[in-house]
Motif scaffolding. Sequence first.
Motif, short mmCIF file in Angstrom:
data_model
loop_
_atom_site.label_atom_id
_atom_site.label_comp_id
_atom_site.label_asym_id
_atom_site.label_seq_id
_atom_site.Cartn_x
_atom_site.Cartn_y
_atom_site.Cartn_z
N GLU A 109 0.83 -1.20 0.00
CA GLU A 109 0.00 0.00 0.00
C GLU A 109 0.87 1.26 0.00
O GLU A 109 0.60 2.21 -0.74
N LEU A 167 2.36 1.74 -3.45
CA LEU A 167 1.36 2.25 -4.39
C LEU A 167 1.11 3.74 -4.17
O LEU A 167 1.05 4.51 -5.13
N ILE A 223 4.13 5.67 -5.57
CA ILE A 223 4.11 5.71 -7.04
C ILE A 223 3.06 6.71 -7.51
O ILE A 223 3.31 7.51 -8.42
N GLU A 224 1.89 6.69 -6.89
CA GLU A 224 0.83 7.61 -7.29
C GLU A 224 1.22 9.06 -7.04
O GLU A 224 0.87 9.96 -7.81
N LYS A 225 1.96 9.32 -5.97
CA LYS A 225 2.43 10.68 -5.69
C LYS A 225 3.40 11.15 -6.77
O LYS A 225 3.32 12.30 -7.22
N LEU A 233 3.55 10.08 -9.86
CA LEU A 233 2.77 10.29 -11.08
C LEU A 233 1.99 11.60 -11.02
O LEU A 233 1.93 12.34 -12.01
N LEU A 249 6.19 3.93 -14.34
CA LEU A 249 5.54 4.08 -13.04
C LEU A 249 4.09 3.58 -13.08
O LEU A 249 3.62 2.96 -12.13
N SER A 250 3.39 3.85 -14.16
CA SER A 250 2.02 3.35 -14.29
C SER A 250 2.00 1.83 -14.31
O SER A 250 1.14 1.20 -13.68
N ALA A 268 2.66 0.59 -10.79
CA ALA A 268 1.46 0.73 -9.96
C ALA A 268 0.48 -0.39 -10.23
O ALA A 268 -0.11 -0.96 -9.30
N VAL A 328 1.81 -3.57 -8.61
CA VAL A 328 1.64 -3.53 -7.15
C VAL A 328 0.18 -3.83 -6.80
O VAL A 328 -0.10 -4.59 -5.86
N ASP A 329 -0.73 -3.28 -7.57
CA ASP A 329 -2.15 -3.53 -7.34
C ASP A 329 -2.48 -5.01 -7.52
O ASP A 329 -3.21 -5.61 -6.72
#
Length: 146
Positions: free
Chosen positions: A12, A15, A18-20, A22, A70-71, A74, A77-78
């Motif tokens: 978590e 993820l 990575i989202e930060k 992006l 990065l996408s 992510a 990881v999901d």
Amino acid sequence: MKKTSTEIALLESALVAIEKVLAHADSELQGEPYLGPTANLPLEALRTAAQTEEQRFRRSAAQTAVNICLSSAAALVDVSQTLLNRRNTDRSDPELEREWQALITHTKIASRSAYRAALIMAAQKNVLQAQGVEPVPAGQLPTLTH
């Protein structure tokens, strides 16, 4: 495979990180998008391609590759989180099979995306070209003096 709450929490955190990154990259998007070798496309086709969600390219090949990698990370990881999380087992066999096929599809898509990033990178001579930086010829490098 035995799941642990630590593994799930670490995934978590990964993820979220990575989202930060992006989101930060999206906030810094400027200039015309990088579409790669498209010199033969008409201007209207370039605009249409640039506007599609599927082709959210960055200003340089390097930025594009970073975003794609990065996408892809992510997504993987999901998938990993889903594999570690055991939800209630009272689902039907067809439902379990659909979920499994969806995980396989997500993994394939992430893999293809990473390959696409590799193709973008392979079209460049070096990291400076990928970043859109013109290298200084060796004879023109500044000299250091003490």
